[in-house]
Design a protein around this motif. Structure first.
Motif, PDB file in Angstrom:
ATOM      1  N   GLY A 127      36.747  37.724  24.734  1.00  0.00           N
ATOM      2  CA  GLY A 127      38.171  37.927  25.012  1.00  0.00           C
ATOM      3  C   GLY A 127      38.486  39.324  25.521  1.00  0.00           C
ATOM      4  N   PRO A 128      38.284  40.371  24.702  1.00  0.00           N
ATOM      5  CA  PRO A 128      38.586  41.717  25.179  1.00  0.00           C
ATOM      6  C   PRO A 128      37.686  42.164  26.333  1.00  0.00           C
ATOM      7  CG  PRO A 128      37.535  41.766  23.013  1.00  0.00           C
ATOM      8  CD  PRO A 128      37.902  40.348  23.280  1.00  0.00           C
ATOM      9  N   TYR A 129      36.439  41.686  26.350  1.00  0.00           N
ATOM     10  CA  TYR A 129      35.525  42.041  27.441  1.00  0.00           C
ATOM     11  C   TYR A 129      36.079  41.549  28.774  1.00  0.00           C
ATOM     12  CZ  TYR A 129      31.119  42.408  30.053  1.00  0.00           C
ATOM     13  OH  TYR A 129      30.152  42.725  30.996  1.00  0.00           O
ATOM     14  N   THR A 130      36.528  40.307  28.808  1.00  0.00           N
ATOM     15  CA  THR A 130      37.095  39.742  30.030  1.00  0.00           C
ATOM     16  C   THR A 130      38.411  40.419  30.388  1.00  0.00           C
ATOM     17  OG1 THR A 130      36.075  37.609  29.534  1.00  0.00           O
ATOM     18  CG2 THR A 130      37.869  37.618  31.137  1.00  0.00           C
ATOM     19  N   ALA A 131      39.229  40.689  29.374  1.00  0.00           N
ATOM     20  CA  ALA A 131      40.526  41.329  29.623  1.00  0.00           C
ATOM     21  C   ALA A 131      40.344  42.704  30.267  1.00  0.00           C
ATOM     22  CB  ALA A 131      41.297  41.462  28.309  1.00  0.00           C
ATOM     23  N   LEU A 132      39.382  43.490  29.781  1.00  0.00           N
ATOM     24  CA  LEU A 132      39.127  44.811  30.353  1.00  0.00           C
ATOM     25  C   LEU A 132      38.612  44.701  31.785  1.00  0.00           C
ATOM     26  CD1 LEU A 132      37.556  46.697  27.317  1.00  0.00           C
ATOM     27  CD2 LEU A 132      39.742  47.205  28.430  1.00  0.00           C
ATOM     28  N   THR A 133      37.812  43.681  32.062  1.00  0.00           N
ATOM     29  CA  THR A 133      37.304  43.476  33.417  1.00  0.00           C
ATOM     30  C   THR A 133      38.442  43.162  34.378  1.00  0.00           C
ATOM     31  OG1 THR A 133      35.202  42.649  32.544  1.00  0.00           O
ATOM     32  CG2 THR A 133      35.713  42.138  34.830  1.00  0.00           C
ATOM     33  N   VAL A 134      39.339  42.287  33.964  1.00  0.00           N
ATOM     34  CA  VAL A 134      40.493  41.942  34.798  1.00  0.00           C
ATOM     35  C   VAL A 134      41.403  43.156  34.978  1.00  0.00           C
ATOM     36  CG1 VAL A 134      42.569  40.507  34.943  1.00  0.00           C
ATOM     37  CG2 VAL A 134      40.410  39.508  34.179  1.00  0.00           C
ATOM     38  N   MET A 135      41.574  43.927  33.901  1.00  0.00           N
ATOM     39  CA  MET A 135      42.367  45.148  33.982  1.00  0.00           C
ATOM     40  C   MET A 135      41.797  46.092  35.041  1.00  0.00           C
ATOM     41  SD  MET A 135      42.722  48.068  31.023  1.00  0.00           S
ATOM     42  CE  MET A 135      43.068  49.774  31.441  1.00  0.00           C
ATOM     43  N   GLY A 136      40.469  46.209  35.085  1.00  0.00           N
ATOM     44  CA  GLY A 136      39.838  47.077  36.077  1.00  0.00           C
ATOM     45  C   GLY A 136      40.085  46.610  37.493  1.00  0.00           C
ATOM     46  N   ALA A 137      40.086  45.286  37.698  1.00  0.00           N
ATOM     47  CA  ALA A 137      40.341  44.755  39.036  1.00  0.00           C
ATOM     48  C   ALA A 137      41.778  45.026  39.476  1.00  0.00           C
ATOM     49  CB  ALA A 137      40.047  43.260  39.065  1.00  0.00           C
ATOM     50  N   ILE A 138      42.735  44.774  38.583  1.00  0.00           N
ATOM     51  CA  ILE A 138      44.139  45.010  38.918  1.00  0.00           C
ATOM     52  C   ILE A 138      44.414  46.490  39.133  1.00  0.00           C
ATOM     53  CG2 ILE A 138      46.510  44.832  38.044  1.00  0.00           C
ATOM     54  CD1 ILE A 138      45.706  42.260  36.655  1.00  0.00           C
ATOM     55  N   ALA A 139      43.676  47.353  38.426  1.00  0.00           N
ATOM     56  CA  ALA A 139      43.851  48.797  38.586  1.00  0.00           C
ATOM     57  C   ALA A 139      43.506  49.264  39.990  1.00  0.00           C
ATOM     58  CB  ALA A 139      42.985  49.541  37.573  1.00  0.00           C
ATOM     59  N   PHE A 180      43.890  41.104  44.217  1.00  0.00           N
ATOM     60  CA  PHE A 180      44.448  39.753  44.272  1.00  0.00           C
ATOM     61  C   PHE A 180      43.401  38.671  44.007  1.00  0.00           C
ATOM     62  CE2 PHE A 180      47.833  42.042  46.389  1.00  0.00           C
ATOM     63  CZ  PHE A 180      48.971  41.371  45.938  1.00  0.00           C
ATOM     64  N   ALA A 181      42.152  39.101  43.786  1.00  0.00           N
ATOM     65  CA  ALA A 181      41.096  38.138  43.500  1.00  0.00           C
ATOM     66  C   ALA A 181      41.004  37.807  42.019  1.00  0.00           C
ATOM     67  CB  ALA A 181      39.754  38.676  43.985  1.00  0.00           C
ATOM     68  N   VAL A 182      41.934  38.323  41.211  1.00  0.00           N
ATOM     69  CA  VAL A 182      41.840  38.099  39.762  1.00  0.00           C
ATOM     70  C   VAL A 182      42.024  36.636  39.380  1.00  0.00           C
ATOM     71  CG1 VAL A 182      42.568  40.435  39.160  1.00  0.00           C
ATOM     72  CG2 VAL A 182      44.296  38.643  39.478  1.00  0.00           C
ATOM     73  N   GLY A 183      42.532  35.833  40.293  1.00  0.00           N
ATOM     74  CA  GLY A 183      42.688  34.418  39.985  1.00  0.00           C
ATOM     75  C   GLY A 183      41.392  33.642  40.066  1.00  0.00           C
ATOM     76  N   SER A 184      40.356  34.241  40.662  1.00  0.00           N
ATOM     77  CA  SER A 184      39.068  33.571  40.794  1.00  0.00           C
ATOM     78  C   SER A 184      38.285  33.677  39.491  1.00  0.00           C
ATOM     79  CB  SER A 184      38.256  34.196  41.936  1.00  0.00           C
ATOM     80  OG  SER A 184      36.994  33.602  42.062  1.00  0.00           O
ATOM     81  N   THR A 185      37.544  32.642  39.165  1.00  0.00           N
ATOM     82  CA  THR A 185      36.805  32.634  37.906  1.00  0.00           C
ATOM     83  C   THR A 185      35.297  32.719  38.076  1.00  0.00           C
ATOM     84  OG1 THR A 185      36.808  30.210  37.913  1.00  0.00           O
ATOM     85  CG2 THR A 185      38.591  31.325  36.711  1.00  0.00           C
ATOM     86  N   GLY A 186      34.825  32.848  39.303  1.00  0.00           N
ATOM     87  CA  GLY A 186      33.385  32.944  39.497  1.00  0.00           C
ATOM     88  C   GLY A 186      33.038  33.315  40.922  1.00  0.00           C
ATOM     89  N   GLY A 187      31.776  33.681  41.136  1.00  0.00           N
ATOM     90  CA  GLY A 187      31.312  34.019  42.468  1.00  0.00           C
ATOM     91  C   GLY A 187      31.635  35.445  42.869  1.00  0.00           C
ATOM     92  N   ALA A 188      31.496  35.721  44.165  1.00  0.00           N
ATOM     93  CA  ALA A 188      31.689  37.075  44.680  1.00  0.00           C
ATOM     94  C   ALA A 188      33.119  37.563  44.544  1.00  0.00           C
ATOM     95  CB  ALA A 188      31.259  37.137  46.148  1.00  0.00           C
ATOM     96  N   LEU A 189      34.080  36.612  44.442  1.00  0.00           N
ATOM     97  CA  LEU A 189      35.490  36.996  44.358  1.00  0.00           C
ATOM     98  C   LEU A 189      36.008  37.036  42.921  1.00  0.00           C
ATOM     99  CD1 LEU A 189      37.044  35.088  47.394  1.00  0.00           C
ATOM    100  CD2 LEU A 189      36.590  37.544  47.174  1.00  0.00           C
ATOM    101  N   ALA A 190      35.133  36.901  41.949  1.00  0.00           N
ATOM    102  CA  ALA A 190      35.540  37.043  40.549  1.00  0.00           C
ATOM    103  C   ALA A 190      35.903  38.501  40.275  1.00  0.00           C
ATOM    104  CB  ALA A 190      34.405  36.601  39.631  1.00  0.00           C
TER     105      ALA A 190
END
Length: 233
Positions: A127-139, A180-190
């Protein structure tokens, strides 16, 4: 230029930030993808606890040096363009990105420490691991601010070569698009995929390296006429 003797140190700080960030990434090892199982993420945090904490410290040092570089860069831009808003955006942007970086790496280190001390928490590590990853992408949108503002200043003043403005603009655009790729759940655009993390990071690192070298060489304005600098060494 004796009056600018502190500027090259900002360039060295930029190079230092890249060095510490690269070493920190290598120390942390091969981190799992967010799409992997909770067991894989928990195993990584458990087995690489020391490396994660050491890498986090290295990343924290990199962020501090990154802020030093950014403040130096903003100072140079302000000297070249004393009436524009863009230099202030560069300054504010580097502070914003540094704050996000400090918070992100501190939370990651704290999460790792807590979960490996109280191992029952590893069951929710994903949970927190994924949340921090998404946070980094949006940043990435925050990262685009100082790079976009730098492009504007350079085009207005030519304090750096014009191609540095185009490279900064490219970094800014790619950072925004990657967010804007945060909606992807896998692959190069995750959120932790190559096109979202690696490519924008490499381009940003290249720009910082080149800008740092120009600062070290004291390729700086010593006087301005309007918005055009008179340069000297």
């Amino acid at each position: 230029m004796k009056e600018n003797h502190e500027i090259p140190w900002g360039g060295l700080a930029g190079i230092g930030a890249l060095v510490f960030a690269i070493i920190g990434r290598l120390v942390m090892g091969d981190a799992p993808k967010v799409a992997q199982s909770t067991a894989a993420i928990a195993a990584y945090l458990s087995q690489h606890r020391t490396q994660v904490l050491a890498g986090s410290l290295l990343y924290a040092i990199a962020v501090a040096l990154f802020l030093w570089f950014g403040v130096t860069l903003a100072t140079v831009f302000r000297r070249a363009d004393s009436t524009g808003v863009a230099p202030a955006l560069v300054f504010a942007g580097y502070i914003l990105v540094s704050a996000i970086g400090f918070v992100g790496i501190a939370v990651f280190a704290g999460m790792t420490y807590a979960m490996t001390m109280h191992r029952a928490l590893l069951a929710i590590a994903a949970g927190p691991y994924t949340a921090l990853t998404v946070m980094g992408a949006i940043a990435g949108i925050a990262v685009a601010v100082p790079f976009g503002a730098a492009a504007v200043v350079i085009m207005r003043t030519r304090v750096f070569p014009a191609w540095m403005a185009w490279l900064a603009a490219l970094v800014a655009v790619i950072r925004v698009l990657a967010a804007f790729a945060v909606g992807s759940t896998g692959g190069a655009l995750a959120p932790d995929g190559a096109l979202v993390r690696s490519v924008p990071g490499l381009l940003a690192g290249l720009w910082i390296l080149l800008a740092s070298w120009l600062l070290i060489r004291e390729h700086l304005p010593v006087a301005t006429t309007g918005t055009r600098p008179v340069t000297g060494h």
